[in-house]
Design a protein around this motif. Structure first.
Motif, PDB file in Angstrom:
ATOM      1  N   UNK A  24       0.829  -1.313   0.043  1.00 43.22           N
ATOM      2  CA  UNK A  24      -0.065  -0.055  -0.042  1.00 43.22           C
ATOM      3  C   UNK A  24       0.781   1.361  -0.002  1.00 43.22           C
ATOM      4  N   UNK A  25       2.051   1.205   0.836  1.00 34.20           N
ATOM      5  CA  UNK A  25       2.999   2.342   0.720  1.00 34.20           C
ATOM      6  C   UNK A  25       3.478   2.665  -0.446  1.00 34.20           C
ATOM      7  N   UNK A  26       3.721   1.700  -1.397  1.00 31.97           N
ATOM      8  CA  UNK A  26       4.372   1.675  -2.573  1.00 31.97           C
ATOM      9  C   UNK A  26       3.110   2.164  -3.757  1.00 31.97           C
ATOM     10  N   UNK A  27       2.058   1.931  -3.566  1.00 38.26           N
ATOM     11  CA  UNK A  27       0.971   2.200  -4.335  1.00 38.26           C
ATOM     12  C   UNK A  27       0.590   3.712  -4.087  1.00 38.26           C
ATOM     13  N   UNK A  28       0.588   4.145  -3.083  1.00 45.39           N
ATOM     14  CA  UNK A  28       0.245   5.447  -2.631  1.00 45.39           C
ATOM     15  C   UNK A  28       1.422   6.611  -2.824  1.00 45.39           C
ATOM     16  N   UNK A  29       2.461   5.910  -2.643  1.00 47.85           N
ATOM     17  CA  UNK A  29       3.792   7.113  -2.959  1.00 47.85           C
ATOM     18  C   UNK A  29       4.629   6.104  -3.952  1.00 47.85           C
ATOM     19  N   UNK A  30       4.471   6.131  -5.207  1.00 47.18           N
ATOM     20  CA  UNK A  30       5.425   5.325  -6.163  1.00 47.18           C
ATOM     21  C   UNK A  30       7.075   5.786  -6.164  1.00 47.18           C
ATOM     22  N   UNK A  31       7.878   5.200  -5.332  1.00 47.76           N
ATOM     23  CA  UNK A  31       9.105   5.446  -5.345  1.00 47.76           C
ATOM     24  C   UNK A  31       9.777   5.639  -6.679  1.00 47.76           C
ATOM     25  N   UNK A  32      10.763   6.658  -6.880  1.00 47.32           N
ATOM     26  CA  UNK A  32      11.311   6.585  -8.180  1.00 47.32           C
ATOM     27  C   UNK A  32      12.242   5.397  -8.290  1.00 47.32           C
ATOM     28  N   UNK A  33      12.273   4.485  -9.202  1.00 48.49           N
ATOM     29  CA  UNK A  33      13.281   3.508  -9.644  1.00 48.49           C
ATOM     30  C   UNK A  33      14.856   4.082  -9.465  1.00 48.49           C
ATOM     31  N   UNK A  34      15.681   3.177  -8.786  1.00 47.56           N
ATOM     32  CA  UNK A  34      16.946   3.596  -8.630  1.00 47.56           C
ATOM     33  C   UNK A  34      17.232   4.188  -7.263  1.00 47.56           C
ATOM     34  N   UNK A  35      16.375   4.097  -6.392  1.00 48.01           N
ATOM     35  CA  UNK A  35      16.926   4.383  -4.874  1.00 48.01           C
ATOM     36  C   UNK A  35      17.614   3.065  -4.434  1.00 48.01           C
ATOM     37  N   UNK A  36      17.932   3.133  -3.243  1.00 41.92           N
ATOM     38  CA  UNK A  36      18.775   2.148  -2.473  1.00 41.92           C
ATOM     39  C   UNK A  36      17.461   1.609  -1.341  1.00 41.92           C
TER      40      UNK A  36
END
Length: 218
Positions: A24-36
């Protein structure tokens, strides 16, 4: 990809609610690919509030779930790790395997290798930074097994270019070779704020300074 669950590992479904929360966290706030990605057990989860200070300037995403083991990390990687598409993974797991689950070092290694293979099939360029199992005061009885596990993980990391082993054990010991009490919380297993500062310094060159070369420019 199929996975093998050794009989001593607990059913990972006990973390289903926590994993759904991550999704749900990922769906609410799509993190930019390429983080650690910080992935693993409670040692990762409890470090998260201090990352802005300890691993600056890296962009970190936290996905640690307390009480988890190596098999839990393997089982949930397709739902937790792969969708985030991290450029690198800072990983800590293994001590719960030895204590709560009674898994032998060789079983931990085999499960770790499955984890790397599973993630690598979807994210072949992702780098791994694998932290050694810490010398816990409260779990002193398992330290010989933890040392053996660390040696196996270190050897496995040396065989693959994308894997880096991070030794945090020596920095946590005093001149007498014993764990430094001030680095631990009241339960003598989890870390104090001072303990996490020691971790940050111990991995600065091999992790933070290396990964900052890949940090996107704002």
């Amino acid at each position: 990809m199929s996975e093998h669950q050794p009989g001593t590992y607990r059913d990972p479904k006990r973390f289903e609610l926590a994993i759904k929360s991550f999704e749900q966290q990922t769906e609410r706030k799509q993190p930019s690919p390429g983080a650690v990605l910080g992935y693993g057990s409670s040692s990762i989860r409890l470090w998260r509030p201090f990352w802005a200070e300890d691993v600056a300037p890296l962009t970190m995403i936290g996905r640690g779930f307390g009480g988890s083991n190596m098999y839990d990390a393997l089982h949930y990687a397709p739902r937790v790790v792969v969708p985030l598409r991290p450029r690198a993974i800072l990983f800590y797991s293994g001590d719960n395997d030895l204590t709560t689950d009674g898994v032998a070092p060789e079983g931990i290694l085999a499960t770790f290798q499955q984890l790397v293979k599973r993630v690598g099939a979807a994210l072949p360029s992702t780098r791994w930074y694998v932290m050694s199992i810490k010398p816990s005061i409260a779990r002193a009885e398992i330290w010989p097994q933890a040392e053996k596990t660390n040696a196996l993980l270190q050897a496995a990391c040396a065989e693959q270019e994308k894997l880096t082993y991070l030794d945090i054990t020596e920095a946590m010991r005093g001149a007498d070779g014993q764990p430094r009490p001030e680095l631990y919380a009241e339960d003598q297993h989890h870390l104090s704020r001072a303990g996490y500062r020691v971790w940050a310094e111990a991995i600065r060159t091999s992790f933070t300074e290396r990964e900052r070369l890949y940090e996107p420019v704002a």
